[in-house]
Design a protein around this motif. Structure first.
Motif, short mmCIF file in Angstrom:
data_model
loop_
_atom_site.label_atom_id
_atom_site.label_comp_id
_atom_site.label_asym_id
_atom_site.label_seq_id
_atom_site.Cartn_x
_atom_site.Cartn_y
_atom_site.Cartn_z
N TYR A 28 35.61 33.53 33.67
CA TYR A 28 34.43 34.14 34.30
C TYR A 28 34.30 33.66 35.74
O TYR A 28 34.06 34.47 36.65
N ALA A 29 34.47 32.37 35.97
CA ALA A 29 34.35 31.83 37.33
C ALA A 29 35.41 32.41 38.25
O ALA A 29 35.15 32.64 39.45
N GLU A 30 36.60 32.65 37.72
CA GLU A 30 37.66 33.25 38.52
C GLU A 30 37.31 34.69 38.91
O GLU A 30 37.54 35.12 40.05
N LEU A 31 36.74 35.44 37.98
CA LEU A 31 36.40 36.84 38.23
C LEU A 31 35.17 36.98 39.11
O LEU A 31 35.09 37.86 39.96
N TYR A 32 34.18 36.09 38.90
CA TYR A 32 32.87 36.24 39.56
C TYR A 32 32.40 34.91 40.15
O TYR A 32 31.35 34.38 39.76
N PRO A 33 33.12 34.32 41.07
CA PRO A 33 32.73 32.98 41.57
C PRO A 33 31.33 32.95 42.16
O PRO A 33 30.61 31.94 42.01
N ALA A 34 30.89 34.02 42.80
CA ALA A 34 29.56 34.02 43.43
C ALA A 34 28.44 34.11 42.40
O ALA A 34 27.27 33.87 42.74
N ARG A 35 28.78 34.44 41.15
CA ARG A 35 27.76 34.59 40.11
C ARG A 35 27.68 33.36 39.20
O ARG A 35 26.96 33.37 38.20
N VAL A 36 28.44 32.33 39.52
CA VAL A 36 28.45 31.12 38.71
C VAL A 36 27.19 30.32 38.95
O VAL A 36 26.82 30.04 40.10
#
Length: 519
Positions: free
Chosen positions: A242-250
């Motif tokens: 998830y962090a790889e796909l959406y780092p700004a949403r972590v």
């Protein structure tokens, strides 16, 4: 034994739920032949769809209903079956929550996942996290779980009947001759064929990347700006993806019992083999101090020799269990492995081994059944089916056939004289899978993500400590928290030091000091 890179949180390892491993996804629809000679379905791509493509999903309204005990609520969420075709068929995913209890300001939703792959997040929420997480955490978070696609309540992958699974779990996974090798490969092929026959539509769409995309839809549906998450074991790979796909949403991510996404399936299986050897040595060192230790009271080496001798004896002549099923080497080994996840199970294992060595295999069979999630009526949860489906899609297989296993046996046996051969042969299962792997081993850096907390246990059997060190070194914003001890995962296992550090991070976003170690 059927290790399948199965990872599960210690809090539910022997009692209830399950966990395991991964990669990423790409590719286009096509077919190719796998090692079984059958046509293999090539999974479709998991390319990122646009916000407009997903609008129908991200704006959906969940209908919550009371379920389970206490204040649990359940709902059904829809997601694209194939993210490359978001306007096409959808899949129904089961979601559950317990609302924040207060007092204090609500931080948001805290998603939890116990690992597997194949472990039920909802089962974990209802049996432990929803009422058992620390009260200050539950006060400020809605505790949320979603069974990943293909798991438990979310359109589960199905493969074999109960009697077929009974037979499958009894197949000798340390073949001594060509006939036993043929029987083992046939079992793997029959398992794969059963999954293709019963679940062929969903099999190409249960990757970890797709499950992570589902999590982001749920985040938006719940109205959260950031994803707050606690993932254990395989759940750490899901969270890192998830962090790889959406780092700004972590938001605040706790990755406990961490996976290393940069290593191959072969390396992963061999590392895990060594991890279980380390765990067994800890058990043996404790056992030989007990006057009733069934493996003797002399040394760890002597205990290892006695266990190997016992495995050989039940391989040659299975012992009765009080049921129609007997305890052979495969089930005996699985029973021992099941107890390696948590040292709280060591007394039960000592008793079970003592009885089995006295021709009563009921105790070890019960441990093996807990590992496979088999109930008293002979029904299996879909843990092992989903486990294989995700693993075989996320990474290319360790081996293409028996000859490659044979060539690698020595390295596995060096990693674990007790478990090496069984782990090597069980790593063959994905060679016959009907869906071509779409993922590959790779580093995950997630540049731009908020601080992430990675937790590793020094004598963890299922996720060796070096994996936590590796993942923490890859993630650009990670801090490594170390638990010096035994068992799988660390949060909620009795260390005030670990729990305080994680709770502080979840409540105010402050990770512990770099290099912090607890015991």
């Amino acid at each position: 034994m059927d290790s399948r890179r199965l990872l599960r949180t210690s809090a539910i390892a022997v009692a209830t739920a399950g966990l395991l491993i991964s990669g990423c996804s790409s590719g286009s629809s096509s077919t190719s032949a796998n090692a079984s000679g059958h046509a293999a379905i090539k999974a479709g791509p998991a390319d990122a769809p646009s916000a407009e493509d997903l609008a129908a999903y991200t704006t959906q309204k969940l209908t919550w209903r009371a379920c389970g005990v206490a204040t649990f609520e359940c709902a059904t969420m829809k997601a694209p079956l194939d993210y490359a075709k978001p306007a096409g068929a959808s899949i129904k995913l089961a979601v559950a929550r317990v609302k924040a209890t207060g007092p204090g300001n609500r931080i948001g939703s805290l998603m939890v996942n116990p690992g597997g792959p194949g472990g039920s997040a909802i089962g974990y929420l209802q049996s432990y996290a929803g009422l058992g997480y620390p009260a200050p955490v539950r006060a400020q978070y809605d505790m949320v779980a979603m069974d990943p696609r293909g798991v438990a309540r979310s359109e589960p992958v199905e493969c074999l009947t109960g009697p077929q699974m009974d037979a499958y779990t009894e197949v000798d996974q340390t073949p001594d001759d060509a006939a036993e090798q043929a029987a083992l490969t046939k079992a793997f092929k029959d398992f794969a064929h059963g999954c293709q026959t019963k679940s062929g539509t969903i099999l190409p769409h249960v990757s970890t990347v797709e499950a992570a995309r589902d999590m982001d839809i749920l985040r938006q549906v719940l109205g959260d700006q950031k994803l707050h998450y606690v993932g254990a074991s395989y759940g750490t790979f899901l969270g890192a993806t998830y962090a790889e796909l959406y780092p700004a949403r972590v938001g605040r991510l706790v990755l406990d019992g961490a996976m290393d996404p940069s290593i191959s399936s072969l390396e992963m299986n061999r590392d895990q083999t060594a991890g279980f050897e380390t765990a067994f040595k800890s058990f043996a060192a404790d056992c030989v101090k007990q006057k009733e230790c069934p493996l003797g009271t002399e040394s760890v080496e002597d205990a290892s020799d006695r266990l190997r001798t016992f495995f050989k004896s039940v391989d040659a002549k299975p012992v009765p269990t009080g049921q129609s099923r007997q305890l052979g080497e495969a089930l005996a080994t699985t029973g021992v492995i099941a107890a390696m996840y948590d040292q709280a199970a060591w007394p039960e294992l000592r008793t079970a081994l003592a009885h089995a060595m006295n021709h009563d295999g009921a105790g070890l069979l019960a441990l093996a059944d807990s590992y496979y999630e088999r109930d008293a009526k002979g029904k299996y949860a879909n843990l092992m089916f989903a486990n294989a489906a995700v693993n075989c899609l996320d990474l290319p297989p360790s081996f293409a056939g028996p000859a490659e296993v044979t060539a690698s046996l020595r390295s596995f046996e060096q990693a674990s004289p007790v478990f090496g051969a069984g782990f090597a042969w069980s790593s063959l299962n994905c060679a016959y899978w009907p869906v071509k792997a779409t993922g590959s081993a790779h580093r995950i850096e997630a540049k731009g993500a908020a601080p992430i907390l990675v937790v590793g246990t020094t004598r963890d059997p299922a996720t060796p400590y070096k994996w936590a060190e590796s993942l923490a070194g890859q993630l650009s914003s990670a801090t490594l928290l170390t638990y010096e001890g035994d068992g799988h995962t660390a949060y909620g296992r009795g260390s005030d030091c670990i729990d305080t550090a994680i709770n502080t991070y979840l409540l105010d976003g402050t990770p512990p000091a770099k290099g912090k170690r607890c015991s």
